[in-house]
Design a protein around this motif. Structure first.
Motif, PDB file in Angstrom:
ATOM      1  N   HIS A   1     -13.545   1.108  -8.454  1.00 29.01           N
ATOM      2  CA  HIS A   1     -12.084   1.007  -8.402  1.00 29.01           C
ATOM      3  C   HIS A   1     -11.522   1.267  -9.797  1.00 29.01           C
ATOM      4  N   PHE A   2     -10.430   1.990  -9.866  1.00 27.07           N
ATOM      5  CA  PHE A   2      -9.751   2.181 -11.143  1.00 27.07           C
ATOM      6  C   PHE A   2      -8.282   1.793 -11.015  1.00 27.07           C
ATOM      7  N   VAL A   3      -7.779   1.271 -12.153  1.00 29.12           N
ATOM      8  CA  VAL A   3      -6.424   0.718 -12.210  1.00 29.12           C
ATOM      9  C   VAL A   3      -5.610   1.553 -13.193  1.00 29.12           C
ATOM     10  N   ILE A   4      -4.422   1.974 -12.758  1.00 32.08           N
ATOM     11  CA  ILE A   4      -3.526   2.795 -13.575  1.00 32.08           C
ATOM     12  C   ILE A   4      -2.161   2.129 -13.606  1.00 32.08           C
ATOM     13  N   LYS A   5      -1.544   2.114 -14.777  1.00 29.52           N
ATOM     14  CA  LYS A   5      -0.242   1.468 -14.961  1.00 29.52           C
ATOM     15  C   LYS A   5       0.768   2.485 -15.479  1.00 29.52           C
ATOM     16  N   THR A   6       2.011   2.316 -15.080  1.00 27.12           N
ATOM     17  CA  THR A   6       3.070   3.184 -15.588  1.00 27.12           C
ATOM     18  C   THR A   6       3.436   2.791 -17.019  1.00 27.12           C
ATOM     19  N   ASP A   7       3.883   3.804 -17.787  1.00 27.95           N
ATOM     20  CA  ASP A   7       4.288   3.596 -19.182  1.00 27.95           C
ATOM     21  C   ASP A   7       5.666   4.219 -19.365  1.00 27.95           C
TER      22      ASP A   7
ATOM     23  N   ILE B   1       0.854  -1.188   0.000  1.00 27.32           N
ATOM     24  CA  ILE B   1       0.000   0.000   0.000  1.00 27.32           C
ATOM     25  C   ILE B   1       0.892   1.241   0.000  1.00 27.32           C
ATOM     26  N   VAL B   2       0.695   2.095  -1.002  1.00 25.87           N
ATOM     27  CA  VAL B   2       1.471   3.339  -1.126  1.00 25.87           C
ATOM     28  C   VAL B   2       0.497   4.512  -1.282  1.00 25.87           C
ATOM     29  N   ARG B   3       1.050   5.677  -1.153  1.00 24.81           N
ATOM     30  CA  ARG B   3       0.271   6.913  -1.351  1.00 24.81           C
ATOM     31  C   ARG B   3       0.469   7.349  -2.787  1.00 24.81           C
ATOM     32  N   PHE B   4      -0.630   7.283  -3.591  1.00 25.79           N
ATOM     33  CA  PHE B   4      -0.546   7.571  -5.026  1.00 25.79           C
ATOM     34  C   PHE B   4      -1.233   8.901  -5.306  1.00 25.79           C
ATOM     35  N   GLU B   5      -0.597   9.709  -6.153  1.00 20.31           N
ATOM     36  CA  GLU B   5      -1.144  11.007  -6.550  1.00 20.31           C
ATOM     37  C   GLU B   5      -1.575  10.952  -8.002  1.00 20.31           C
ATOM     38  N   MET B   6      -2.815  11.413  -8.262  1.00 18.19           N
ATOM     39  CA  MET B   6      -3.366  11.334  -9.615  1.00 18.19           C
ATOM     40  C   MET B   6      -2.521  12.163 -10.575  1.00 18.19           C
ATOM     41  N   PRO B   7      -2.016  11.554 -11.661  1.00 19.15           N
ATOM     42  CA  PRO B   7      -1.101  12.286 -12.552  1.00 19.15           C
ATOM     43  C   PRO B   7      -1.797  13.262 -13.486  1.00 19.15           C
ATOM     44  N   TYR B   8      -3.104  13.094 -13.744  1.00 22.22           N
ATOM     45  CA  TYR B   8      -3.825  13.999 -14.641  1.00 22.22           C
ATOM     46  C   TYR B   8      -5.318  13.937 -14.294  1.00 22.22           C
ATOM     47  N   ASN B   9      -6.109  14.772 -14.934  1.00 15.40           N
ATOM     48  CA  ASN B   9      -7.546  14.824 -14.683  1.00 15.40           C
ATOM     49  C   ASN B   9      -8.231  13.607 -15.304  1.00 15.40           C
ATOM     50  N   ILE B  10      -9.173  13.024 -14.562  1.00 16.50           N
ATOM     51  CA  ILE B  10      -9.883  11.849 -15.051  1.00 16.50           C
ATOM     52  C   ILE B  10     -11.374  11.998 -14.745  1.00 16.50           C
ATOM     53  N   TRP B  11     -12.177  11.115 -15.367  1.00 17.39           N
ATOM     54  CA  TRP B  11     -13.610  10.980 -15.089  1.00 17.39           C
ATOM     55  C   TRP B  11     -13.856   9.579 -14.547  1.00 17.39           C
ATOM     56  N   CYS B  12     -14.459   9.490 -13.390  1.00 20.13           N
ATOM     57  CA  CYS B  12     -14.757   8.190 -12.794  1.00 20.13           C
ATOM     58  C   CYS B  12     -15.926   7.558 -13.549  1.00 20.13           C
TER      59      CYS B  12
ATOM     60  N   LEU C   1       6.921   7.815 -21.000  1.00 21.66           N
ATOM     61  CA  LEU C   1       7.015   8.676 -19.814  1.00 21.66           C
ATOM     62  C   LEU C   1       5.623   9.151 -19.392  1.00 21.66           C
ATOM     63  N   ASP C   2       4.687   8.233 -19.272  1.00 23.68           N
ATOM     64  CA  ASP C   2       3.300   8.583 -18.997  1.00 23.68           C
ATOM     65  C   ASP C   2       2.655   7.477 -18.167  1.00 23.68           C
ATOM     66  N   TYR C   3       1.383   7.705 -17.788  1.00 22.51           N
ATOM     67  CA  TYR C   3       0.568   6.708 -17.097  1.00 22.51           C
ATOM     68  C   TYR C   3      -0.595   6.314 -18.010  1.00 22.51           C
ATOM     69  N   VAL C   4      -1.015   5.049 -17.915  1.00 20.77           N
ATOM     70  CA  VAL C   4      -2.092   4.514 -18.745  1.00 20.77           C
ATOM     71  C   VAL C   4      -3.195   4.000 -17.830  1.00 20.77           C
ATOM     72  N   ILE C   5      -4.446   4.385 -18.125  1.00 24.84           N
ATOM     73  CA  ILE C   5      -5.598   3.903 -17.359  1.00 24.84           C
ATOM     74  C   ILE C   5      -6.043   2.577 -17.954  1.00 24.84           C
ATOM     75  N   LEU C   6      -6.076   1.542 -17.136  1.00 23.93           N
ATOM     76  CA  LEU C   6      -6.490   0.220 -17.597  1.00 23.93           C
ATOM     77  C   LEU C   6      -7.988   0.010 -17.467  1.00 23.93           C
ATOM     78  N   SER C   7      -8.592   0.447 -16.370  1.00 26.89           N
ATOM     79  CA  SER C   7     -10.025   0.232 -16.161  1.00 26.89           C
ATOM     80  C   SER C   7     -10.524   1.177 -15.077  1.00 26.89           C
ATOM     81  N   GLY C   8     -11.864   1.405 -15.110  1.00 33.35           N
ATOM     82  CA  GLY C   8     -12.518   2.161 -14.037  1.00 33.35           C
ATOM     83  C   GLY C   8     -12.556   3.652 -14.197  1.00 33.35           C
ATOM     84  N   ALA C   9     -11.844   4.226 -15.154  1.00 27.57           N
ATOM     85  CA  ALA C   9     -11.811   5.681 -15.311  1.00 27.57           C
ATOM     86  C   ALA C   9     -11.505   6.026 -16.762  1.00 27.57           C
ATOM     87  N   GLN C  10     -11.677   7.288 -17.076  1.00 22.98           N
ATOM     88  CA  GLN C  10     -11.415   7.788 -18.420  1.00 22.98           C
ATOM     89  C   GLN C  10     -10.645   9.100 -18.308  1.00 22.98           C
TER      90      GLN C  10
END
Length: 328
Positions: A96-102, A44-55, A106-115
């Protein structure tokens, strides 16, 4: 700080240093609750949203920089760089939304749960300073001729942009040289627009209250005004209601009750004139009596003809019967 924390820990009397440490001796982890899924490779880590998203669960907007407690785990490698996956729960719903590093981009990719909220653009179209790509940097380091050409192109772009930069600088100086006057003009514009908005709100509220409606009203457009004027012209009566009813009554009185009649208002006036004259009343009475006498004569004649027909039929029947009797 590490030394202080080490010295301030409490060691019970039955502690055995051969256990390998205080955490191992107590059967706990140094991260406590953050490591409750460490046997699954999750921390468990403290994650900061890298950009604006829609749940996608509650359809709410989540801004860049919002922090979550995310489950972090390693899902792959990009050359020698590990690829991590973060799973977190929305703070507004149960989604729940899942985000993966790219690392490649040099970016993050949303896998599921958000746009992702798309607010990206091409920096070259906005004339921004774009960092050179790795291929360009490599050519600049290896190829001296390419480096010279690249520097010459940059100088030409800078020279062509100078007049525009000078005009923008002069315009800024002319507008904001007297900052008090410029600020006063802006405040006057804002004050006027605020008054117009307030007047429009009062007008809309009055109309809604008069019509007993509870809907938002949109601002008027020129097309709406034209359509309303056309509808009002189409529905506007040519005469008043009282005049219209009087005309309808006169039309009903003047028309004949029979379906195929040639009676007209002119004939009506002529008949009324004849009836109102005193000389013609006697003639009308005589005509009436003659009509009645003719009707009675016709009735008597019809009755006599009927009796004759009956006698004739009887005679025919009698003759027919006598002939039969004679033959017998």
């Amino acid at each position: 700080m590490g030394e202080r924390k080490g010295t301030n820990k409490y060691y019970p009397p039955d502690y055995d240093p051969r256990a390998g440490g205080l955490n191992k001796w107590q059967g706990t982890h140094a991260l406590r609750e953050r490591a409750r899924k460490i046997h699954l490779g999750v921390i468990i880590v403290r994650f900061e949203m890298p950009y604006n998203i829609w749940c996608e669960g509650c359809k709410n907007h989540i801004g860049m920089g919002v922090r979550y407690n995310a489950e972090k785990k390693k899902v792959g490698m990009y050359y020698t760089t590990p690829v991590f996956e973060f799973k977190m729960k929305c703070h507004l719903c149960d989604n729940h939304f899942v985000i993966k590093t790219d690392p490649a981009n040099l970016d993050y990719v949303i896998l599921s749960g958000a746009q992702r909220q798309e607010s990206r653009w091409d920096p070259t179209k906005n004339e921004q300073v774009v960092p050179e790509t790795k291929e360009t940097q490599k050519r600049l380091f290896d190829d001296s001729m390419f480096k010279l050409e690249h520097g010459t192109d940059d100088q030409n772009i800078a020279e062509s942009s100078k007049p525009r930069l000078v005009s923008l600088f002069n315009r800024n100086e002319s507008v904001w040289n007297d900052d008090y006057t410029a600020n006063s003009k802006l405040r006057a514009i804002f004050r006027k627009s605020n008054c117009e908005v307030k007047m429009a709100n009062v007008k809309d509220n009055t109309l809604l209250k008069k019509s007993s409606l509870d809907i938002p009203l949109l601002p008027e457009r020129e097309e709406d005004r034209k359509m309303a004027s056309l509808l009002s012209m189409k529905l506007k009566p040519t005469v008043d209601i009282e005049k219209n009813t009087q005309l309808l009554r006169k039309q009903i009185v003047s028309t004949s009750s029979l379906p195929c009649s040639s009676f007209t208002p002119a004939k009506e006036k002529k008949a009324l004139r004849i009836l109102n004259s005193s000389t013609n009343t006697k003639n009308l009475v005589k005509i009436k009596k003659s009509i009645e006498s003719s009707v009675t004569n016709n009735e008597t004649n019809n009755s006599e003809s009927d009796t004759k027909k009956v006698k004739l039929s009887n005679s025919l029947v009698g003759d027919y019967g006598s002939s039969n009797s004679e033959s017998d």
